[in-house]
Design a protein around this motif. Structure first.
Motif, PDB file in Angstrom:
ATOM      1  N   ARG A   1       0.847  -1.192   0.000  1.00 47.88           N
ATOM      2  CA  ARG A   1       0.000   0.000   0.000  1.00 47.88           C
ATOM      3  C   ARG A   1       0.882   1.242   0.000  1.00 47.88           C
ATOM      4  NH1 ARG A   1      -5.210  -0.691   0.442  1.00 47.88           N
ATOM      5  NH2 ARG A   1      -6.030  -2.560   1.383  1.00 47.88           N
ATOM      6  N   VAL A   2       0.480   2.211  -0.795  1.00 48.36           N
ATOM      7  CA  VAL A   2       1.118   3.515  -0.763  1.00 48.36           C
ATOM      8  C   VAL A   2       0.624   4.204   0.494  1.00 48.36           C
ATOM      9  CG1 VAL A   2       1.202   5.761  -1.891  1.00 48.36           C
ATOM     10  CG2 VAL A   2       1.291   3.688  -3.265  1.00 48.36           C
ATOM     11  N   ASP A   3       1.525   4.691   1.314  1.00 48.67           N
ATOM     12  CA  ASP A   3       1.118   5.306   2.575  1.00 48.67           C
ATOM     13  C   ASP A   3       0.358   6.606   2.388  1.00 48.67           C
ATOM     14  OD1 ASP A   3       1.852   3.392   4.307  1.00 48.67           O
ATOM     15  OD2 ASP A   3       3.640   4.367   5.038  1.00 48.67           O
ATOM     16  N   LEU A   4       0.938   7.546   1.691  1.00 50.40           N
ATOM     17  CA  LEU A   4       0.293   8.842   1.537  1.00 50.40           C
ATOM     18  C   LEU A   4       0.534   9.347   0.119  1.00 50.40           C
ATOM     19  CD1 LEU A   4      -1.370  10.626   3.347  1.00 50.40           C
ATOM     20  CD2 LEU A   4       0.701  11.710   4.140  1.00 50.40           C
ATOM     21  N   LEU A   5      -0.549   9.637  -0.588  1.00 50.07           N
ATOM     22  CA  LEU A   5      -0.482  10.078  -1.973  1.00 50.07           C
ATOM     23  C   LEU A   5      -1.233  11.399  -2.080  1.00 50.07           C
ATOM     24  CD1 LEU A   5       0.750   8.799  -4.510  1.00 50.07           C
ATOM     25  CD2 LEU A   5      -1.499   7.879  -5.032  1.00 50.07           C
ATOM     26  N   ILE A   6      -0.547  12.419  -2.571  1.00 48.79           N
ATOM     27  CA  ILE A   6      -1.123  13.753  -2.641  1.00 48.79           C
ATOM     28  C   ILE A   6      -1.073  14.240  -4.081  1.00 48.79           C
ATOM     29  CG2 ILE A   6      -0.944  16.139  -1.818  1.00 48.79           C
ATOM     30  CD1 ILE A   6       0.964  13.953   0.252  1.00 48.79           C
ATOM     31  N   GLU A   7      -2.208  14.727  -4.564  1.00 43.87           N
ATOM     32  CA  GLU A   7      -2.287  15.313  -5.898  1.00 43.87           C
ATOM     33  C   GLU A   7      -2.312  16.824  -5.732  1.00 43.87           C
ATOM     34  OE1 GLU A   7      -5.112  13.792  -9.083  1.00 43.87           O
ATOM     35  OE2 GLU A   7      -6.074  15.666  -8.431  1.00 43.87           O
ATOM     36  N   THR A   8      -1.471  17.517  -6.479  1.00 46.55           N
ATOM     37  CA  THR A   8      -1.429  18.972  -6.382  1.00 46.55           C
ATOM     38  C   THR A   8      -0.969  19.547  -7.712  1.00 46.55           C
ATOM     39  OG1 THR A   8      -0.689  20.819  -4.996  1.00 46.55           O
ATOM     40  CG2 THR A   8       0.919  19.068  -5.412  1.00 46.55           C
ATOM     41  N   LYS A   9      -0.787  20.847  -7.764  1.00 41.44           N
ATOM     42  CA  LYS A   9      -0.348  21.526  -8.982  1.00 41.44           C
ATOM     43  C   LYS A   9       0.866  22.387  -8.677  1.00 41.44           C
ATOM     44  CE  LYS A   9      -4.660  22.016 -11.482  1.00 41.44           C
ATOM     45  NZ  LYS A   9      -5.462  22.950 -12.281  1.00 41.44           N
ATOM     46  N   LEU A  10       1.599  22.688  -9.735  1.00 42.94           N
ATOM     47  CA  LEU A  10       2.659  23.676  -9.637  1.00 42.94           C
ATOM     48  C   LEU A  10       2.071  25.033  -9.988  1.00 42.94           C
ATOM     49  CD1 LEU A  10       5.602  21.787 -11.370  1.00 42.94           C
ATOM     50  CD2 LEU A  10       5.201  22.083  -8.929  1.00 42.94           C
ATOM     51  N   LYS A  11       2.570  26.067  -9.387  1.00 42.38           N
ATOM     52  CA  LYS A  11       2.082  27.422  -9.663  1.00 42.38           C
ATOM     53  C   LYS A  11       2.262  27.748 -11.141  1.00 42.38           C
ATOM     54  CE  LYS A  11       3.128  29.145  -5.071  1.00 42.38           C
ATOM     55  NZ  LYS A  11       4.044  29.940  -4.252  1.00 42.38           N
ATOM     56  N   GLY A  12       1.201  28.255 -11.752  1.00 40.01           N
ATOM     57  CA  GLY A  12       1.271  28.677 -13.149  1.00 40.01           C
ATOM     58  C   GLY A  12       1.262  27.558 -14.163  1.00 40.01           C
ATOM     59  N   GLU A  13       1.032  26.325 -13.747  1.00 49.17           N
ATOM     60  CA  GLU A  13       1.033  25.170 -14.651  1.00 49.17           C
ATOM     61  C   GLU A  13      -0.358  24.540 -14.692  1.00 49.17           C
ATOM     62  OE1 GLU A  13       3.650  24.108 -16.468  1.00 49.17           O
ATOM     63  OE2 GLU A  13       4.958  25.649 -15.639  1.00 49.17           O
ATOM     64  N   ASP A  14      -0.712  23.936 -15.812  1.00 42.17           N
ATOM     65  CA  ASP A  14      -2.003  23.259 -15.937  1.00 42.17           C
ATOM     66  C   ASP A  14      -1.951  21.817 -15.452  1.00 42.17           C
ATOM     67  OD1 ASP A  14      -3.322  25.451 -16.979  1.00 42.17           O
ATOM     68  OD2 ASP A  14      -2.779  24.952 -19.040  1.00 42.17           O
ATOM     69  N   GLY A  15      -0.813  21.165 -15.576  1.00 36.61           N
ATOM     70  CA  GLY A  15      -0.694  19.751 -15.226  1.00 36.61           C
ATOM     71  C   GLY A  15      -0.701  19.512 -13.731  1.00 36.61           C
ATOM     72  N   LEU A  16      -0.930  18.265 -13.367  1.00 38.73           N
ATOM     73  CA  LEU A  16      -0.924  17.840 -11.968  1.00 38.73           C
ATOM     74  C   LEU A  16       0.390  17.171 -11.625  1.00 38.73           C
ATOM     75  CD1 LEU A  16      -4.454  16.213 -11.827  1.00 38.73           C
ATOM     76  CD2 LEU A  16      -3.813  18.442 -10.947  1.00 38.73           C
ATOM     77  N   ILE A  17       0.738  17.187 -10.347  1.00 34.06           N
ATOM     78  CA  ILE A  17       1.864  16.399  -9.859  1.00 34.06           C
ATOM     79  C   ILE A  17       1.356  15.515  -8.718  1.00 34.06           C
ATOM     80  CG2 ILE A  17       3.631  18.063 -10.516  1.00 34.06           C
ATOM     81  CD1 ILE A  17       3.841  18.828  -7.534  1.00 34.06           C
ATOM     82  N   ILE A  18       2.022  14.417  -8.527  1.00 30.14           N
ATOM     83  CA  ILE A  18       1.681  13.480  -7.461  1.00 30.14           C
ATOM     84  C   ILE A  18       2.865  13.429  -6.503  1.00 30.14           C
ATOM     85  CG2 ILE A  18       1.149  11.074  -6.875  1.00 30.14           C
ATOM     86  CD1 ILE A  18      -1.087  12.409  -8.416  1.00 30.14           C
ATOM     87  N   VAL A  19       2.600  13.589  -5.210  1.00 25.52           N
ATOM     88  CA  VAL A  19       3.622  13.483  -4.164  1.00 25.52           C
ATOM     89  C   VAL A  19       3.335  12.208  -3.391  1.00 25.52           C
ATOM     90  CG1 VAL A  19       4.630  14.562  -2.123  1.00 25.52           C
ATOM     91  CG2 VAL A  19       3.766  16.005  -4.006  1.00 25.52           C
ATOM     92  N   HIS A  20       4.314  11.325  -3.331  1.00 23.41           N
ATOM     93  CA  HIS A  20       4.185  10.059  -2.610  1.00 23.41           C
ATOM     94  C   HIS A  20       5.094  10.101  -1.400  1.00 23.41           C
ATOM     95  CE1 HIS A  20       5.329   5.543  -2.450  1.00 23.41           C
ATOM     96  NE2 HIS A  20       4.435   5.841  -1.533  1.00 23.41           N
ATOM     97  N   ILE A  21       4.504   9.963  -0.222  1.00 31.00           N
ATOM     98  CA  ILE A  21       5.275   9.961   1.022  1.00 31.00           C
ATOM     99  C   ILE A  21       5.165   8.588   1.648  1.00 31.00           C
ATOM    100  CG2 ILE A  21       5.535  10.981   3.315  1.00 31.00           C
ATOM    101  CD1 ILE A  21       4.253  13.540   2.132  1.00 31.00           C
ATOM    102  N   GLU A  22       6.297   7.964   1.887  1.00 30.87           N
ATOM    103  CA  GLU A  22       6.353   6.607   2.437  1.00 30.87           C
ATOM    104  C   GLU A  22       7.254   6.638   3.671  1.00 30.87           C
ATOM    105  OE1 GLU A  22       5.209   2.698   2.500  1.00 30.87           O
ATOM    106  OE2 GLU A  22       4.711   3.990   0.825  1.00 30.87           O
ATOM    107  N   PRO A  23       6.696   6.929   4.840  1.00 34.27           N
ATOM    108  CA  PRO A  23       7.539   6.997   6.047  1.00 34.27           C
ATOM    109  C   PRO A  23       8.033   5.618   6.467  1.00 34.27           C
ATOM    110  CG  PRO A  23       5.255   7.190   6.656  1.00 34.27           C
ATOM    111  CD  PRO A  23       5.299   7.159   5.156  1.00 34.27           C
ATOM    112  N   GLN A  24       9.217   5.590   7.008  1.00 31.02           N
ATOM    113  CA  GLN A  24       9.808   4.347   7.529  1.00 31.02           C
ATOM    114  C   GLN A  24      10.206   4.593   8.975  1.00 31.02           C
ATOM    115  OE1 GLN A  24       9.958   1.500   5.625  1.00 31.02           O
ATOM    116  NE2 GLN A  24       8.810   2.747   4.176  1.00 31.02           N
ATOM    117  N   SER A  25      10.077   3.569   9.788  1.00 36.01           N
ATOM    118  CA  SER A  25      10.428   3.748  11.207  1.00 36.01           C
ATOM    119  C   SER A  25      11.921   3.767  11.391  1.00 36.01           C
ATOM    120  CB  SER A  25       9.828   2.632  12.029  1.00 36.01           C
ATOM    121  OG  SER A  25      10.281   1.382  11.601  1.00 36.01           O
TER     122      SER A  25
END
Length: 80
Positions: free
Chosen positions: A56-80
Motif C-alpha cells: 500500500r502507498v502510505d500517503l499520496l497527494i495530488e497537487t499543482k505547480l504554480k502557473g502550470e495546468d498539469g498535476l503532480i503526485i507526491v508520494h510519502i512513504e515513512p519508515q520507522s
C-alpha cells in the motif's frame, strides 16, 4: 502497554501540515507548489510483480505547480 498507531498519527500530521512539511524537507520545491489545489488521495494498493507481494502507498497527494495546468503526485512513504 497501549499500542500507539504511529503510522496513522504521521499521516494525520502530514494531512494537517503538508505545506510546512514540504517547506522543511523540500524548500526549493515548496515555493513552486500551488497548495490551493491539494487533494489527499485514498491509499493505493499495488502488487510487486516479481515478488508477488501486495503493498500500500502510505500517503499520496495530488497537487499543482504554480502557473502550470498539469498535476503532480507526491508520494510519502515513512519508515520507522
Amino acid at each position: 502497554m497501549k499500542h500507539i498507531d504511529h503510522d496513522r498519527l504521521f499521516k494525520e500530521l502530514i494531512r494537517t501540515f503538508f505545506g510546512e512539511f514540504m517547506l522543511l524537507f523540500f524548500p526549493a520545491i515548496h515555493e513552486s507548489i500551488d497548495y490551493r489545489h491539494t487533494t489527499f488521495l485514498s491509499e493505493e494498493l499495488y502488487r510487486d510483480i516479481l515478488e508477488g507481494e501486495k503493498n500500500r502507498v502510505d500517503l499520496l497527494i495530488e497537487t499543482k505547480l504554480k502557473g502550470e495546468d498539469g498535476l503532480i503526485i507526491v508520494h510519502i512513504e515513512p519508515q520507522s
